[in-house]
Structure formats: structure tokens, C-alpha cells
Design a protein around this motif. Structure first.
Motif, PDB file in Angstrom:
ATOM      1  N   ASN A  35       0.856  -1.180   0.000  1.00 15.40           N
ATOM      2  CA  ASN A  35       0.000   0.000   0.000  1.00 15.40           C
ATOM      3  C   ASN A  35       0.892   1.230   0.000  1.00 15.40           C
ATOM      4  O   ASN A  35       1.947   1.244   0.639  1.00 15.40           O
ATOM      5  CB  ASN A  35      -0.878   0.015   1.252  1.00 15.40           C
ATOM      6  CG  ASN A  35      -1.942  -1.048   1.220  1.00 15.40           C
ATOM      7  OD1 ASN A  35      -2.610  -1.232   0.206  1.00 15.40           O
ATOM      8  ND2 ASN A  35      -2.099  -1.764   2.322  1.00 15.40           N
ATOM      9  N   ILE A  36       0.499   2.264  -0.715  1.00 12.56           N
ATOM     10  CA  ILE A  36       1.276   3.504  -0.699  1.00 12.56           C
ATOM     11  C   ILE A  36       1.065   4.213   0.634  1.00 12.56           C
ATOM     12  O   ILE A  36       2.004   4.679   1.267  1.00 12.56           O
ATOM     13  CB  ILE A  36       0.867   4.402  -1.880  1.00 12.56           C
ATOM     14  CG1 ILE A  36       1.238   3.702  -3.192  1.00 12.56           C
ATOM     15  CG2 ILE A  36       1.568   5.760  -1.789  1.00 12.56           C
ATOM     16  CD1 ILE A  36       0.712   4.393  -4.425  1.00 12.56           C
ATOM     17  N   VAL A  43      -0.557   7.184   6.877  1.00 15.19           N
ATOM     18  CA  VAL A  43       0.866   7.498   6.821  1.00 15.19           C
ATOM     19  C   VAL A  43       1.433   6.929   5.518  1.00 15.19           C
ATOM     20  O   VAL A  43       0.989   5.886   5.051  1.00 15.19           O
ATOM     21  CB  VAL A  43       1.614   6.944   8.060  1.00 15.19           C
ATOM     22  CG1 VAL A  43       1.740   5.441   8.032  1.00 15.19           C
ATOM     23  CG2 VAL A  43       2.995   7.568   8.175  1.00 15.19           C
ATOM     24  N   LYS A  44       2.384   7.648   4.919  1.00 15.60           N
ATOM     25  CA  LYS A  44       2.990   7.171   3.676  1.00 15.60           C
ATOM     26  C   LYS A  44       4.168   6.261   4.020  1.00 15.60           C
ATOM     27  O   LYS A  44       5.069   6.665   4.757  1.00 15.60           O
ATOM     28  CB  LYS A  44       3.454   8.360   2.825  1.00 15.60           C
ATOM     29  CG  LYS A  44       3.895   7.950   1.451  1.00 15.60           C
ATOM     30  CD  LYS A  44       4.224   9.158   0.587  1.00 15.60           C
ATOM     31  CE  LYS A  44       4.593   8.720  -0.815  1.00 15.60           C
ATOM     32  NZ  LYS A  44       4.995   9.844  -1.656  1.00 15.60           N
ATOM     33  N   THR A  49      11.206   8.866  -2.802  1.00 13.73           N
ATOM     34  CA  THR A  49      11.507   7.934  -3.879  1.00 13.73           C
ATOM     35  C   THR A  49      12.817   7.216  -3.590  1.00 13.73           C
ATOM     36  O   THR A  49      13.816   7.837  -3.257  1.00 13.73           O
ATOM     37  CB  THR A  49      11.616   8.698  -5.213  1.00 13.73           C
ATOM     38  OG1 THR A  49      10.406   9.420  -5.418  1.00 13.73           O
ATOM     39  CG2 THR A  49      11.863   7.744  -6.366  1.00 13.73           C
ATOM     40  N   GLY A  50      12.796   5.898  -3.682  1.00  7.35           N
ATOM     41  CA  GLY A  50      13.993   5.107  -3.430  1.00  7.35           C
ATOM     42  C   GLY A  50      14.247   4.795  -1.979  1.00  7.35           C
ATOM     43  O   GLY A  50      15.257   4.181  -1.657  1.00  7.35           O
TER      44      GLY A  50
END
Ligand code: ZN
Length: 122
Positions: A35-36, A43-44, A49-50
């Protein structure tokens, strides 16, 4: 202790109830899908990125440790079998454990390095 249980069961590091992964580990086509955002607290998981590339180092350490332990077990309890047997058993077990190792590595990365606490108080 609860954090360790949440880490092992693939739960969100903030609320510890939302699932990080979308599928079960035995779903061989989608075991790595995440999940993103946490479905409970939003919460992310991948902060930038990475971010999850760091899990590669955890995976390397886990795989190396596993290889050493299996090698020692084969050497000690199976009377040092031929090199081919070592290779077949170690490569086979690592391939079988790939979904678990990948998920555990990502969870370690998220739990140890994710600055999720900055979302507290929202
Ligand atoms: Zn959450």
C-alpha cells in the motif's frame, strides 16, 4: 514487544493495525505489492523515492546470515556433504524464503528509518 509483533506481521509502524502489504506472502505474483498509504492512519510508507532501496542491505545481511547458518548446520550435522549439495540446499531454501526475506527487509527499513513520528498529532 508490540512493535516487534507488528513488524513481523507487516503492520503499519504508526498505528500498528493497517497492513503494509496488499497480499499474503504466499501469493507469488504479488507478495511484494505494498500500500502507498496506511489504510487506517494514512501514513505514507515510502517516505521518498527510493527509500525502500535501503531494504536491499537488510536483505543482503539476512541472506548472508542464513547462508552461514545453513552451511554450519550442513557441515556439523550432515558430515560436510559435497559442494553441490551445499549449493542446491542453500539456493533452494533462499528461493523458497525470498518472499519472507523481502518483506522482512522492507519492514525493518520502514520500522528503523521511517520518520513516521512527524505525522503524530495530525
Ligand atoms: Zn497506520
Amino acid at each position: 514487544m508490540k512493535a516487534l509483533l507488528s513488524l513481523l506481521s507487516g503492520k503499519c509502524p504508526k498505528c500498528r493495525s493497517g497492513n503494509v502489504f496488499t497480499h499474503k506472502f504466499y501469493n507469488l505474483l504479488s507478495f511484494d505489492k505494498m500500500n502507498i498509504f496506511c489504510p487506517i492512519c494514512n501514513v505514507k510508507f515510502e517516505q521518498e523515492t527510493g527509500f525502500l532501496w535501503g531494504a536491499m542491505y537488510f536483505n543482503y545481511a539476512l541472506t548472508t546470515g542464513f547462508t552461514i547458518i545453513v552451511s554450519l548446520i550442513l557441515y556439523k550435522f550432515f558430515n560436510d556433504p559435497p559442494l553441490e549439495i551445499y549449493a542446491i540446499i542453500i539456493i533452494g531454501t533462499i528461493l523458497l524464503l525470498t518472499p519472507l526475506l523481502l518483506r522482512f527487509s522492507r519492514m525493518l527499513m520502514i520500522y528503523l528509518f521511517s520518520p513516521y513520528r512527524k505525522y503524530r498529532g495530525e
